[in-house]
Design a protein around this motif. Structure first.
Motif, PDB file in Angstrom:
ATOM      1  N   VAL A 292      63.752   3.306 -40.082  1.00  0.00           N
ATOM      2  CA  VAL A 292      63.239   3.150 -38.787  1.00  0.00           C
ATOM      3  C   VAL A 292      62.283   2.740 -38.088  1.00  0.00           C
ATOM      4  CG1 VAL A 292      64.117   5.625 -38.932  1.00  0.00           C
ATOM      5  CG2 VAL A 292      61.683   5.608 -38.823  1.00  0.00           C
ATOM      6  N   GLY A 293      61.888   1.788 -39.245  1.00  0.00           N
ATOM      7  CA  GLY A 293      61.097   0.941 -38.739  1.00  0.00           C
ATOM      8  C   GLY A 293      60.261   0.186 -40.371  1.00  0.00           C
ATOM      9  N   ALA A 294      60.125   1.329 -40.993  1.00  0.00           N
ATOM     10  CA  ALA A 294      59.058   0.953 -42.457  1.00  0.00           C
ATOM     11  C   ALA A 294      58.971   0.671 -43.125  1.00  0.00           C
ATOM     12  CB  ALA A 294      59.076   1.673 -42.997  1.00  0.00           C
ATOM     13  N   LEU A 295      60.289  -0.231 -43.397  1.00  0.00           N
ATOM     14  CA  LEU A 295      60.210  -1.256 -44.760  1.00  0.00           C
ATOM     15  C   LEU A 295      60.225  -2.816 -43.429  1.00  0.00           C
ATOM     16  CD1 LEU A 295      61.969  -1.138 -46.934  1.00  0.00           C
ATOM     17  CD2 LEU A 295      64.324  -2.454 -46.471  1.00  0.00           C
ATOM     18  N   SER A 296      59.698  -2.627 -42.546  1.00  0.00           N
ATOM     19  CA  SER A 296      59.051  -3.785 -41.561  1.00  0.00           C
ATOM     20  C   SER A 296      58.090  -3.909 -42.387  1.00  0.00           C
ATOM     21  CB  SER A 296      59.912  -4.178 -40.372  1.00  0.00           C
ATOM     22  OG  SER A 296      59.580  -3.722 -39.486  1.00  0.00           O
ATOM     23  N   GLN A 297      57.678  -2.723 -41.607  1.00  0.00           N
ATOM     24  CA  GLN A 297      55.835  -3.439 -42.171  1.00  0.00           C
ATOM     25  C   GLN A 297      54.925  -3.150 -43.421  1.00  0.00           C
ATOM     26  OE1 GLN A 297      53.902  -3.036 -39.368  1.00  0.00           O
ATOM     27  NE2 GLN A 297      55.705  -2.400 -37.943  1.00  0.00           N
ATOM     28  N   ILE A 298      56.006  -2.658 -44.463  1.00  0.00           N
ATOM     29  CA  ILE A 298      56.486  -2.892 -45.989  1.00  0.00           C
ATOM     30  C   ILE A 298      56.116  -4.706 -45.979  1.00  0.00           C
ATOM     31  CG2 ILE A 298      57.192  -2.657 -48.272  1.00  0.00           C
ATOM     32  CD1 ILE A 298      57.728   0.239 -47.612  1.00  0.00           C
ATOM     33  N   ARG A 299      56.891  -5.195 -45.214  1.00  0.00           N
ATOM     34  CA  ARG A 299      56.759  -6.806 -46.162  1.00  0.00           C
ATOM     35  C   ARG A 299      56.392  -7.745 -45.345  1.00  0.00           C
ATOM     36  NH1 ARG A 299      62.975  -5.867 -45.375  1.00  0.00           N
ATOM     37  NH2 ARG A 299      64.095  -6.364 -47.718  1.00  0.00           N
ATOM     38  N   SER A 300      55.587  -6.851 -44.347  1.00  0.00           N
ATOM     39  CA  SER A 300      55.135  -7.638 -43.395  1.00  0.00           C
ATOM     40  C   SER A 300      52.943  -7.223 -43.939  1.00  0.00           C
ATOM     41  CB  SER A 300      54.356  -7.160 -41.958  1.00  0.00           C
ATOM     42  OG  SER A 300      54.147  -6.198 -41.791  1.00  0.00           O
ATOM     43  N   GLY A 301      53.165  -6.092 -44.992  1.00  0.00           N
ATOM     44  CA  GLY A 301      51.771  -6.440 -45.618  1.00  0.00           C
ATOM     45  C   GLY A 301      51.936  -4.554 -45.145  1.00  0.00           C
ATOM     46  N   LYS A 302      51.711  -4.670 -44.068  1.00  0.00           N
ATOM     47  CA  LYS A 302      50.759  -3.544 -43.614  1.00  0.00           C
ATOM     48  C   LYS A 302      51.059  -1.784 -44.209  1.00  0.00           C
ATOM     49  CE  LYS A 302      51.116  -5.814 -38.745  1.00  0.00           C
ATOM     50  NZ  LYS A 302      51.558  -5.027 -36.967  1.00  0.00           N
ATOM     51  N   ILE A 303      51.802  -1.819 -44.469  1.00  0.00           N
ATOM     52  CA  ILE A 303      51.940  -0.530 -45.155  1.00  0.00           C
ATOM     53  C   ILE A 303      52.613  -0.866 -46.745  1.00  0.00           C
ATOM     54  CG2 ILE A 303      53.651   1.573 -46.275  1.00  0.00           C
ATOM     55  CD1 ILE A 303      54.597   1.509 -43.222  1.00  0.00           C
ATOM     56  N   LYS A 304      51.108  -0.472 -47.720  1.00  0.00           N
ATOM     57  CA  LYS A 304      50.809  -1.042 -48.989  1.00  0.00           C
ATOM     58  C   LYS A 304      51.808   0.131 -49.955  1.00  0.00           C
ATOM     59  CE  LYS A 304      47.692  -4.216 -46.712  1.00  0.00           C
ATOM     60  NZ  LYS A 304      47.269  -4.931 -46.863  1.00  0.00           N
TER      61      LYS A 304
END
Length: 415
Positions: A292-304
Motif C-alpha cells: 500500500v505504499g511501503a515499497l516506494s519508500q524502501i526504494r527511496s531509502g526512507k525505509i531501511k
C-alpha cells in the motif's frame, strides 16, 4: 515449598474453586469468543432457530480490532471478501473499510441478529465428559454446560514475541504492534521494526510519514504483491483465475504481474520464496504482503531494510551481516498466536483436517471457526457448515433439554 508441592497445591486450589462455581445449562452451543468468528457462528445458528451463548473475556465484541490494532489499519481485501454471512457492508462504505468502519459493521451485525455475548467471561478450561456427552466450560464464576462447544477465539488471540537475544537489555521503548497506535509518539526517532509482514510494512510506512526513520528487519523470504492489478483487487483476480486455472499457474500469473508492476523486490532485500504466494498460504498460512505504499519508500531509502537481528544491545542492535546501529525504540511486528491450547482440554487438540473440512473437532460436539488460514471468507464458510451440522442434531437435543434440564441453574460438585 518445592515446585512439585506448589503444583499440587495449585491443582487442589483449582479443584476447590471448581466445586464452588455455579453451573449453568446452556440450551444450545457455547461459543468462546465474540470476534468475527463467534458472531458469524451465532448468526448462522440463529438462521436455523438454534440459540447459542457467546463467552467473551473482554468487555466488547471484536476486542482485538478495538484494542490491539493501529489507527491507520484498513482491511487489506475489498469489503465483499470480508463480509460475514447474511449481512453485507453498508453500500456507502469505501472499497477498503477502515478498522473503525469494520468494528461499526460488526456492532451492527450483532444488533441485527440480536447477539448478546456474556462479556468479562474469561474461559480457564473446557473439557468433555464422555460419560454424559457434555462440555463443561469453566470461567471464574460459572461452569457452563452444553452438548456443543464452538471455539471461535481465532488464530490471532495473543501477541507473539519471539526470543531475541538481549531484548531485555534495551533501554529504549519496546512495543508489540498490538500496543502500537500511531507513529506520532515516535516522531524524529530511529525505530527498529522487527518483521516484514503486512503489519511491519504498514507500521514502517506510518513511521516514515511521521518524520521517523524506520529500519525494517527482514528475517525470512517474503512475497510482496500489489494490492491491486490494473484497477482490480489482486485477491479478486486470484479468486477468479482459480476457477479456471490450477493454483501453480495462478501463482505464476500473479508473480509475473507483480514483477511488471512493482519491479524486482530481491534487489531491495525482499527475497521471494521459491513457493508461490497462494501455495505458500495454503501450506503454511503465511500471507503475502499487499503493498500500500511501503515499497516506494524502501526504494527511496526512507525505509531501511535490514538483515536478521543477531543481538539487541542497550542502545540498539547488532545484525547478522556485522552491522551495529543505535535505535530510540523497537517495534515488534511479529504477529499473533492462538491461546486455545492453554484452555481447551482435549486429547487430540484442535482439528488438523485442511480447509474446507477443518471446522469439525475430534471430540463429539466440538467445532472450530476461524482457524482455516482463509481469512474472513474461511470464517464464513466454517460458520455456515457448523450451523447446519448443529441444527441437524438440534431438535432431538431440545426435547431432551426441556425434559431433563429445564434451563435450571445447578450447583456443580462432581468435578
Amino acid at each position: 515449598m518445592d515446585s512439585s508441592r506448589k503444583e499440587q497445591q495449585q491443582d487442589q486450589n483449582q479443584k476447590e474453586s471448581k466445586k464452588k462455581r455455579t453451573g449453568v445449562w446452556v440450551n444450545g452451543p457455547i461459543i468462546v469468543g465474540a470476534g468475527p468468528s463467534g458472531l458469524a457462528a451465532a448468526a448462522c445458528l440463529s438462521q436455523h432457530g438454534v440459540p447459542s451463548l457467546i463467552l467473551e473475556k473482554s468487555d466488547c465484541i471484536a476486542s482485538l480490532w478495538q484494542y490491539k490494532t493501529y489507527d491507520r489499519l484498513k482491511l487489506h481485501l475489498p469489503k465483499q471478501f470480508c463480509q460475514l454471512p447474511f449481512l453485507g457492508f453498508p453500500e456507502n462504505f469505501p472499497k477498503y473499510p477502515t478498522k473503525h468502519q469494520f468494528v461499526s459493521y460488526l456492532e451492527s451485525y450483532a444488533a441485527h441478529f440480536n447477539i448478546r455475548p456474556n462479556f468479562n467471561q474469561s474461559v480457564s478450561s473446557a473439557e468433555f465428559d464422555p460419560a454424559k456427552s457434555l462440555w463443561r466450560v469453566h470461567t471464574d464464576e460459572f461452569v457452563y454446560i452444553s452438548r456443543w462447544l464452538i471455539v471461535a477465539t481465532g488464530e490471532n488471540a495473543e501477541p507473539f514475541v519471539p526470543e531475541i537475544r538481549g531484548l531485555g537489555k534495551f533501554k529504549g521503548k519496546v512495543v508489540h504492534t498490538s500496543d502500537y497506535k500511531s507513529a506520532k509518539e515516535f516522531g524524529g526517532q530511529k525505530v527498529l521494526v522487527v518483521g516484514c509482514g503486512n503489519s511491519g510494512m504498514e507500521v514502517s510506512l506510518d513511521l516514515c510519514r511521521n518524520n521517523a526513520v524506520p529500519y525494517m528487519v527482514v528475517r525470512n523470504t517474503v512475497h510482496v504483491l500489489p494490492r491491486e492489478m490494473f484497477g482490480m483487487s489482486t485477491f479478486g483476480v486470484a479468486m477468479a483465475l482459480l476457477k479456471w486455472l490450477p493454483l501453480k499457474m495462478v501463482d505464476r500469473v500473479l508473480l509475473l504481474t507483480a514483477s511488471f508492476i512493482l519491479g524486482s523486490t530481491d534487489e531491495l532485500g525482499l527475497r521471494r520464496p521459491k513457493t508461490g504466494p497462494l501455495e505458500l498460504k495454503n501450506v503454511t498460512g503465511k500471507t503475502p504482503v499487499l503493498d500500500v505504499g511501503a515499497l516506494s519508500q524502501i526504494r527511496s531509502g526512507k525505509i531501511k531494510v535490514m538483515e536478521g537481528v543477531k543481538e539487541i544491545t542497550k542502545c540498539g542492535a547488532k545484525f547478522n551481516n556485522g552491522q551495529e546501529k543505535e535505535f530510540d525504540s523497537i517495534i515488534l511486528a511479529t504477529g499473533y498466536k492462538s491461546n486455545v491450547p492453554s484452555w481447551l482440554k482435549v486429547k487430540d487438540g484442535m482439528p488438523k483436517t485442511e480447509f474446507p473440512n477443518g471446522w469439525k473437532g475430534h471430540e463429539k460436539g466440538l467445532y472450530t471457526v476461524g482457524f482455516t488460514r482463509r481469512g474472513l471468507q474461511g470464517t464464513s464458510s466454517d460458520a455456515v457448515k457448523i450451523a447446519a451440522d448443529v441444527a441437524s442434531q438440534w431438535r432431538s437435543a431440545e426435547d431432551c433439554s426441556n425434559s431433563c434440564h429445564s434451563h435450571i441453574i445447578l450447583l456443580i460438585g462432581e468435578n
